[in-house]
Design a protein around this motif. Sequence first.
Motif, PDB file in Angstrom:
ATOM      1  N   VAL A   1     -68.752   1.759  22.178  1.00 37.52           N
ATOM      2  CA  VAL A   1     -68.837   0.643  23.265  1.00 37.52           C
ATOM      3  C   VAL A   1     -68.586   1.128  24.347  1.00 37.52           C
ATOM      4  O   VAL A   1     -66.950   0.442  24.086  1.00 37.52           O
ATOM      5  N   ILE A   2     -68.724   1.379  25.070  1.00 35.76           N
ATOM      6  CA  ILE A   2     -68.198   1.018  26.750  1.00 35.76           C
ATOM      7  C   ILE A   2     -68.487  -0.363  27.204  1.00 35.76           C
ATOM      8  O   ILE A   2     -69.404  -0.243  27.993  1.00 35.76           O
ATOM      9  N   TYR A   3     -67.244  -1.577  27.639  1.00 34.70           N
ATOM     10  CA  TYR A   3     -67.531  -2.473  28.532  1.00 34.70           C
ATOM     11  C   TYR A   3     -66.781  -1.811  29.863  1.00 34.70           C
ATOM     12  O   TYR A   3     -66.154  -1.461  30.199  1.00 34.70           O
ATOM     13  N   SER A   4     -67.612  -2.301  31.037  1.00 31.55           N
ATOM     14  CA  SER A   4     -67.712  -2.536  32.520  1.00 31.55           C
ATOM     15  C   SER A   4     -67.486  -4.361  32.763  1.00 31.55           C
ATOM     16  O   SER A   4     -67.812  -4.845  32.762  1.00 31.55           O
ATOM     17  N   VAL A   5     -66.740  -4.667  34.137  1.00 33.32           N
ATOM     18  CA  VAL A   5     -66.156  -6.064  34.676  1.00 33.32           C
ATOM     19  C   VAL A   5     -66.718  -5.382  35.717  1.00 33.32           C
ATOM     20  O   VAL A   5     -66.079  -5.107  36.566  1.00 33.32           O
ATOM     21  N   LYS A   6     -67.803  -6.538  35.836  1.00 35.33           N
ATOM     22  CA  LYS A   6     -68.156  -7.137  37.314  1.00 35.33           C
ATOM     23  C   LYS A   6     -67.148  -7.833  38.201  1.00 35.33           C
ATOM     24  O   LYS A   6     -68.029  -9.033  37.633  1.00 35.33           O
ATOM     25  N   ILE A   7     -67.053  -7.404  38.635  1.00 35.94           N
ATOM     26  CA  ILE A   7     -66.279  -9.106  39.761  1.00 35.94           C
ATOM     27  C   ILE A   7     -66.654  -8.855  41.142  1.00 35.94           C
ATOM     28  O   ILE A   7     -65.905  -7.880  41.981  1.00 35.94           O
ATOM     29  N   ASN A   8     -67.446  -9.713  42.071  1.00 37.23           N
ATOM     30  CA  ASN A   8     -67.936  -9.800  43.655  1.00 37.23           C
ATOM     31  C   ASN A   8     -67.807  -8.050  44.462  1.00 37.23           C
ATOM     32  O   ASN A   8     -67.959  -7.457  44.861  1.00 37.23           O
ATOM     33  N   GLY A   9     -69.112  -7.398  43.240  1.00 36.66           N
ATOM     34  CA  GLY A   9     -69.904  -6.738  43.481  1.00 36.66           C
ATOM     35  C   GLY A   9     -69.028  -5.191  42.503  1.00 36.66           C
ATOM     36  O   GLY A   9     -69.665  -4.345  43.427  1.00 36.66           O
ATOM     37  N   THR A  10     -67.783  -5.696  42.475  1.00 37.13           N
ATOM     38  CA  THR A  10     -66.808  -4.180  41.744  1.00 37.13           C
ATOM     39  C   THR A  10     -66.934  -4.161  39.971  1.00 37.13           C
ATOM     40  O   THR A  10     -66.823  -5.300  39.724  1.00 37.13           O
ATOM     41  N   GLU A  11     -67.522  -2.715  39.939  1.00 38.81           N
ATOM     42  CA  GLU A  11     -67.415  -2.586  38.129  1.00 38.81           C
ATOM     43  C   GLU A  11     -66.413  -1.504  37.945  1.00 38.81           C
ATOM     44  O   GLU A  11     -66.344  -0.967  38.729  1.00 38.81           O
ATOM     45  N   THR A  12     -65.531  -1.991  36.343  1.00 32.88           N
ATOM     46  CA  THR A  12     -64.479  -1.811  36.758  1.00 32.88           C
ATOM     47  C   THR A  12     -64.525  -1.555  35.284  1.00 32.88           C
ATOM     48  O   THR A  12     -64.849  -2.488  34.458  1.00 32.88           O
ATOM     49  N   VAL A  13     -64.354  -0.490  34.555  1.00 36.81           N
ATOM     50  CA  VAL A  13     -64.503   0.016  33.071  1.00 36.81           C
ATOM     51  C   VAL A  13     -63.083  -0.711  32.289  1.00 36.81           C
ATOM     52  O   VAL A  13     -61.965  -0.774  33.113  1.00 36.81           O
ATOM     53  N   THR A  14     -62.617  -1.779  31.301  1.00 41.92           N
ATOM     54  CA  THR A  14     -62.239  -1.906  30.876  1.00 41.92           C
ATOM     55  C   THR A  14     -61.988  -1.747  29.954  1.00 41.92           C
ATOM     56  O   THR A  14     -62.718  -2.311  28.937  1.00 41.92           O
ATOM     57  N   ALA A  15     -60.374  -1.817  29.947  1.00 45.23           N
ATOM     58  CA  ALA A  15     -59.660  -2.112  28.226  1.00 45.23           C
ATOM     59  C   ALA A  15     -60.014  -2.938  27.232  1.00 45.23           C
ATOM     60  O   ALA A  15     -60.431  -4.197  28.009  1.00 45.23           O
ATOM     61  N   THR A  16     -60.282  -3.014  25.751  1.00 43.17           N
ATOM     62  CA  THR A  16     -59.622  -4.413  24.866  1.00 43.17           C
ATOM     63  C   THR A  16     -58.424  -5.155  25.223  1.00 43.17           C
ATOM     64  O   THR A  16     -57.551  -4.666  25.794  1.00 43.17           O
ATOM     65  N   GLY A  17     -59.472  -6.657  25.674  1.00 44.29           N
ATOM     66  CA  GLY A  17     -58.384  -7.869  25.669  1.00 44.29           C
ATOM     67  C   GLY A  17     -58.493  -8.428  26.699  1.00 44.29           C
ATOM     68  O   GLY A  17     -59.553  -8.622  27.238  1.00 44.29           O
ATOM     69  N   TRP A  18     -57.466  -9.932  26.519  1.00 45.45           N
ATOM     70  CA  TRP A  18     -58.029 -10.641  27.440  1.00 45.45           C
ATOM     71  C   TRP A  18     -57.425 -10.991  28.939  1.00 45.45           C
ATOM     72  O   TRP A  18     -56.261  -9.957  29.192  1.00 45.45           O
ATOM     73  N   TYR A  19     -58.094 -10.997  30.301  1.00 36.18           N
ATOM     74  CA  TYR A  19     -58.128 -10.711  31.600  1.00 36.18           C
ATOM     75  C   TYR A  19     -58.101 -11.985  32.077  1.00 36.18           C
ATOM     76  O   TYR A  19     -59.165 -12.893  31.510  1.00 36.18           O
ATOM     77  N   ASP A  20     -57.206 -12.624  33.104  1.00 36.25           N
ATOM     78  CA  ASP A  20     -57.956 -14.028  33.593  1.00 36.25           C
ATOM     79  C   ASP A  20     -58.783 -13.138  35.118  1.00 36.25           C
ATOM     80  O   ASP A  20     -58.619 -12.320  35.749  1.00 36.25           O
ATOM     81  N   VAL A  21     -59.324 -14.553  35.383  1.00 34.35           N
ATOM     82  CA  VAL A  21     -60.331 -14.464  36.587  1.00 34.35           C
ATOM     83  C   VAL A  21     -59.295 -15.015  37.764  1.00 34.35           C
ATOM     84  O   VAL A  21     -59.445 -15.993  37.289  1.00 34.35           O
ATOM     85  N   PRO A  22     -59.541 -14.865  38.757  1.00 36.23           N
ATOM     86  CA  PRO A  22     -58.291 -14.525  39.656  1.00 36.23           C
ATOM     87  C   PRO A  22     -58.879 -16.507  40.438  1.00 36.23           C
ATOM     88  O   PRO A  22     -60.446 -16.596  40.215  1.00 36.23           O
ATOM     89  N   ASP A  23     -58.596 -17.258  40.703  1.00 35.50           N
ATOM     90  CA  ASP A  23     -58.915 -18.265  41.399  1.00 35.50           C
ATOM     91  C   ASP A  23     -60.069 -18.175  42.717  1.00 35.50           C
ATOM     92  O   ASP A  23     -59.555 -17.284  42.647  1.00 35.50           O
ATOM     93  N   GLY A  24     -61.243 -18.749  42.474  1.00 34.84           N
ATOM     94  CA  GLY A  24     -62.002 -18.654  44.115  1.00 34.84           C
ATOM     95  C   GLY A  24     -63.081 -17.789  43.186  1.00 34.84           C
ATOM     96  O   GLY A  24     -64.067 -17.616  43.817  1.00 34.84           O
ATOM     97  N   VAL A  25     -63.650 -16.490  42.782  1.00 34.17           N
ATOM     98  CA  VAL A  25     -64.100 -16.447  41.841  1.00 34.17           C
ATOM     99  C   VAL A  25     -65.201 -17.415  40.652  1.00 34.17           C
ATOM    100  O   VAL A  25     -64.844 -17.534  40.166  1.00 34.17           O
ATOM    101  N   THR A  26     -66.487 -16.727  41.041  1.00 34.84           N
ATOM    102  CA  THR A  26     -67.489 -18.579  40.740  1.00 34.84           C
ATOM    103  C   THR A  26     -67.759 -17.499  40.237  1.00 34.84           C
ATOM    104  O   THR A  26     -68.854 -17.725  38.731  1.00 34.84           O
ATOM    105  N   ALA A  27     -68.346 -16.099  39.190  1.00 39.45           N
ATOM    106  CA  ALA A  27     -69.036 -15.373  38.377  1.00 39.45           C
ATOM    107  C   ALA A  27     -68.204 -14.459  38.145  1.00 39.45           C
ATOM    108  O   ALA A  27     -67.642 -13.023  39.050  1.00 39.45           O
TER     109      ALA A  27
END
Length: 648
Positions: free
Chosen positions: A250-276
């Motif tokens: 399985v390949i995971y990608s993260v989309k924040i504010n319209g930008t999608e990025t393939v992301t490796a396993t691990g914990w990631y912070d969501v910057p302040d101001g991001v709502t979704a």
Amino acid sequence: MFKKLFAGLITAVLSLGVVALVASPASAHHNTIKPKVTCAVDGAYTVTWSVTNSESNKTEVITASNMPDVVPVGTSLGFNETKTFIQTVTEPQNLELVLTGFWDGDTSTTKDDVYSQNSGWWGKDSFPTGCIKVTPEATSSPSVCTGPNQFSAPSYTLKDVTGVVYKVDGVVTAPGTYPATNGTTVNITAEAANSKYKITGTSSWKFTFTEPELCTVEVQPVEPDFQKQVCTGPGQHKLAQYFIPDTTGVIYSVKINGTETVTATGWYDVPDGVTAVQIIARADEANYYRLKGGDSAKIYDYTVDQAGSCLTEVLPKTPTVSNDTCNVDVAPGVVPPSTYTLYYVEHVVYEVSTDGVTYSAVPITADTTFTVAAGTHLYVKATVDDTTKYQAAPFSYDYQFVDRGDCKAKVRPVEPKWANGYCDDSDVLVDAGPGAAVSSRVVAAASSRSVASATVTIFPADNVTYYLDGVLVAPGTYDVTPGPHTVTVTYDTTKYTLAAGISLPFEGTVSPGECIPLHPPVTPAVSSNQIGCFSSGSYTLGNDLTDADAVIWTVNGSQVAQGKYTAAAAGTVSITATANTPDYVFADGVQTSWTVDFKKPAVCDTETLAYTGQSPMGLLVAADAFMVAGLAMFATRSARRRSAKLTT
């Protein structure tokens, strides 16, 4: 009657003498030996030898045998008698039975003794074929997918069956598993190893091996974890976080504010101001994976609550489980429950699943224990009862319960021992006489022989109850009547199960015992004298063997000894004779009961007795003399009759 019997016995003896005189000459004496070979159930061969004495008036004794384990030396054959003897062999072979027989015409001389050697033969090629039916088996294992773009090597297996010879592409091949090559065909045949075996079922196979189509692996994406912002202190908060699972294929990608990025396993912070935050899971198609259910992608959408909410983090507690093993010694048939306990934490809501996919909320207000089916796989995660105020700390738990089965203990009833009745002659003394064969000179002393009853012995076994012919019995030995009997077994089926290899009920058939009489047939005899004017009546109990132990006498219901008894008063005397078995038996058709009616004379003329010059005592003496003479004649004739029987 006794004279006729004696004359008949003499005639029989003379007849035997005439037969001996006209016996065939010595050269005609022989054995006829015939073999017959059949298949045995265990794959061996049963050889039945029939041996026939040629003589109709002489007994034969085998004095030499090349197969004494089949036909023992000393075997006797009666007049024209045929006996069969069984031999077992494992392989076809040439068989010959050679016997030397001996015939003795006149035992007083050796001049007419005859010895003759004869044989019977069976050839190796005459043995039956196909005695053992065998079923060969060949199976193929084609290539199957074992991973992404990977598959197993093909093979074929020849089952090891005694009596079967396999050939692969015409070459004899031992049983076993052999590798094959995709794109090829293997031709297999099975033949009988020798004439003893016969092939049944399929005897030829054709296996064609090919590679499987494209091997892809179906995968189920693991849902990412998401942690909301929480207050950590006055004016401080913890950023929201998301976790990308490590899921092969399985390949995971993260989309924040319209930008999608393939992301490796691990914990990631969501910057302040991001709502979704949107996390997308796709199959790693380049490496031959596909999503379960045929989906092209699995999308997870998360809303970021700002720290202004100041969510309080709550910590779930790890469940405990109970999955005890069976204790068949203490509690047979009792399956320990499979349970798990959820511990109450305020505002925590546990979610439970048995497949790791579909979860159900389990609200509790106190520590609570739940029971699940044996073999259940338990998955637990946690959320909160108010997501606007609380957030559960990262938590997950899974446990595989073991299926313990029915927890029943094994019972092992013991097969009973059946014993036939027998003649208990342990007290019999046998004297063969000096230099004489036991069979011709057996002399039995007084004995206490008896017929011992047939028995069955019931052996103890834990946790079972025995019934003999439907009647409850304890372990022990019991007398039973001749014939079939059944021993049934019961036990608590809620706690126990029957051990493998035991077949119920137990059944057995027993035979009665029998004792052969030790003496010639006996004839009981009763004589009596009426009451006279001046004398008592009398009756005498005897037998033709003059053996006081031969007959059991009962007079008017009371047992008495053999002999003479006086009847002084008028009356009826009832007499019964019973053979003292098993050592004695009555001759066929003899009288065994008598009724003697003693009466006093109606008139006694003493004057007439005086005129004749007789006295009452003289008449009594004369009567006794006649009775004694009669018994003596009876005993003499009986002795002559027994002598005639022994001569025969």
